[in-house]
Design a protein around this motif. Structure first.
Motif, mmCIF file in Angstrom:
data_model
loop_
_atom_site.group_PDB
_atom_site.id
_atom_site.type_symbol
_atom_site.label_atom_id
_atom_site.label_comp_id
_atom_site.label_asym_id
_atom_site.label_seq_id
_atom_site.Cartn_x
_atom_site.Cartn_y
_atom_site.Cartn_z
ATOM 1 N N GLU A 72 30.904 33.708 42.407
ATOM 2 C CA GLU A 72 32.138 33.899 42.645
ATOM 3 C C GLU A 72 32.770 34.777 42.080
ATOM 4 O OE1 GLU A 72 36.130 33.356 41.792
ATOM 5 O OE2 GLU A 72 35.636 31.550 42.854
ATOM 6 N N LEU A 73 32.300 35.691 40.969
ATOM 7 C CA LEU A 73 31.623 36.944 40.383
ATOM 8 C C LEU A 73 31.066 37.864 41.177
ATOM 9 C CD1 LEU A 73 33.581 35.220 38.698
ATOM 10 C CD2 LEU A 73 32.638 36.424 36.363
ATOM 11 N N LEU A 74 29.887 37.387 41.635
ATOM 12 C CA LEU A 74 29.506 38.338 42.483
ATOM 13 C C LEU A 74 29.984 39.698 43.517
ATOM 14 C CD1 LEU A 74 25.880 37.156 42.255
ATOM 15 C CD2 LEU A 74 26.423 39.359 41.239
ATOM 16 N N PRO A 80 36.276 47.847 39.964
ATOM 17 C CA PRO A 80 37.139 47.650 39.712
ATOM 18 C C PRO A 80 37.438 46.136 39.031
ATOM 19 C CG PRO A 80 37.605 48.679 40.593
ATOM 20 C CD PRO A 80 35.781 48.480 41.241
ATOM 21 N N ARG A 81 38.047 45.370 39.802
ATOM 22 C CA ARG A 81 38.204 43.920 39.868
ATOM 23 C C ARG A 81 37.715 42.882 38.899
ATOM 24 N NH1 ARG A 81 38.128 41.787 46.171
ATOM 25 N NH2 ARG A 81 38.607 39.679 44.731
ATOM 26 N N PHE A 82 36.220 43.150 38.899
ATOM 27 C CA PHE A 82 35.369 42.606 37.453
ATOM 28 C C PHE A 82 35.897 42.978 36.288
ATOM 29 C CE2 PHE A 82 31.659 42.397 34.854
ATOM 30 C CZ PHE A 82 31.228 40.579 35.113
ATOM 31 N N ALA A 83 36.149 44.137 36.705
ATOM 32 C CA ALA A 83 36.194 44.569 35.172
ATOM 33 C C ALA A 83 37.531 44.075 34.522
ATOM 34 C CB ALA A 83 36.290 46.194 34.840
ATOM 35 N N VAL A 84 38.060 44.032 35.467
ATOM 36 C CA VAL A 84 39.521 42.938 35.242
ATOM 37 C C VAL A 84 39.327 41.794 34.550
ATOM 38 C CG1 VAL A 84 41.652 42.449 35.937
ATOM 39 C CG2 VAL A 84 40.977 44.641 36.573
ATOM 40 N N LEU A 85 38.798 41.219 35.509
ATOM 41 C CA LEU A 85 38.253 39.723 34.698
ATOM 42 C C LEU A 85 37.742 39.638 33.193
ATOM 43 C CD1 LEU A 85 37.093 36.817 36.841
ATOM 44 C CD2 LEU A 85 35.862 37.417 34.964
ATOM 45 N N ALA A 108 37.791 48.755 23.437
ATOM 46 C CA ALA A 108 37.055 49.038 24.636
ATOM 47 C C ALA A 108 36.090 49.583 25.527
ATOM 48 C CB ALA A 108 38.187 49.806 25.199
ATOM 49 N N SER A 109 35.258 50.041 25.138
ATOM 50 C CA SER A 109 33.881 50.738 25.275
ATOM 51 C C SER A 109 32.446 50.152 25.445
ATOM 52 C CB SER A 109 33.840 52.633 24.633
ATOM 53 O OG SER A 109 33.156 51.634 23.642
ATOM 54 N N VAL A 120 29.890 45.654 31.718
ATOM 55 C CA VAL A 120 30.650 45.921 32.706
ATOM 56 C C VAL A 120 29.415 46.812 33.472
ATOM 57 C CG1 VAL A 120 31.911 46.650 34.644
ATOM 58 C CG2 VAL A 120 32.498 45.052 32.334
ATOM 59 N N GLU A 121 29.116 47.407 32.802
ATOM 60 C CA GLU A 121 28.058 48.417 33.438
ATOM 61 C C GLU A 121 26.998 47.653 33.833
ATOM 62 O OE1 GLU A 121 26.602 52.192 35.190
ATOM 63 O OE2 GLU A 121 28.781 51.698 34.538
ATOM 64 N N LEU A 122 25.757 46.905 32.715
ATOM 65 C CA LEU A 122 25.231 45.869 32.221
ATOM 66 C C LEU A 122 25.600 44.756 33.556
ATOM 67 C CD1 LEU A 122 22.309 45.177 31.229
ATOM 68 C CD2 LEU A 122 24.074 43.226 29.975
#
Length: 249
Positions: free
Chosen positions: A62-64, A69-74, A221-222, A228-230
């Motif tokens: 599901e996460l894929l 932006p939506r994944f970052a919020v999650l 936060a960084s 998220v980048e990974l």
């Protein structure tokens, strides 16, 4: 998705998202809200699971499907869930009646006590196997339980182990004889501790868990952004897609 039941002053929050209680955005948000409420209404909390698996971790298929932006919020919400468990003002026991893998084992690191059944039940932080790494708070919480050398071996190798080994190294605090014995053991632990003078219990918890609180005070936060980048790196996405394809087979 969640079943809530009070056992006297102890609130049980049961994960019930078949087939594996995998963590998606909805379950993360629901568990966060349930814990926040329980911290105000109950004297202790037990997090349990329905079915043969306590929790298989993040719901990767599901996460894929989520964009960045939506994944970052999650992911921010998931980090917040870790912090809520670590800082809840009442004891939190993980009654892991079955396999507890990746995110399922990860959340338990921040509780007060962890129970699994004896037998063919697995646990571990296998993020590296799918091209990911454990976030800094997870590494520090794992070191707190099993020591730096053992934690390093586990995270670098993505080790998954049986409950007996997890108990031997301190990743799990107690073994129950069967899966059905796990919840009663968790409730018994809560009742035993709630029988202690409440003020002394609260002060002692605050003292011994101050290092868990500090983990999040020093987390930036960084670091979330780097994780998220990974997740969206080409290599990780390819590995995760292979994982999802193997699950489909």
């Amino acid at each position: 998705m969640l079943e809530i039941q009070d056992h006297g002053a102890v609130r049980e929050i049961r994960l019930d998202r078949p087939p594996a209680n995998a963590l998606n955005g909805e379950l993360i948000d629901a568990l966060t809200a349930a814990l926040q409420t329980a911290g105000k209404e109950a004297d202790a909390v037990v997090i349990s699971g329905a079915g043969r698996l306590f929790c298989a971790g993040l719901d990767v298929p599901e996460l894929l499907q989520l964009d960045r932006p939506r994944f970052a919020v999650l992911w921010d919400a998931f980090t917040g869930l870790m912090q809520i468990i670590a800082t809840l003002p009442v004891p939190v026991v993980f009654a892991m009646q079955g396999h507890a893998l990746a995110g399922g084992a990860l959340l338990a690191l921040f509780g007060d006590y962890r129970i699994m059944p004896r037998g063919p039940f697995k646990t571990g932080l296998n993020e590296v196997q799918v091209g990911l790494i454990a976030p800094t708070p997870v590494h520090q919480a794992l070191v707190r339980l099993v020591g730096p050398n053992r934690a390093g071996q586990m995270l670098v190798g993505g080790e998954v182990m049986d409950a007996e080994k997890a108990h031997a190294i301190g990743l799990v605090d107690e073994l129950a004889d069967t899966p059905t014995d796990v919840l009663p053991a968790a409730l018994a632990w809560c009742e035993q501790h709630l029988a202690l003078p409440r003020h002394a219990l609260a002060l002692s918890r605050a003292m011994v868990r101050a290092d868990l609180h500090a983990i999040f005070g020093n987390y930036s936060a960084s670091e979330n952004e780097a994780w998220v980048e990974l997740w969206f790196s080409e290599a990780t996405q390819a590995t995760l897609q292979k994982l999802v394809a193997s699950l489909g087979k």
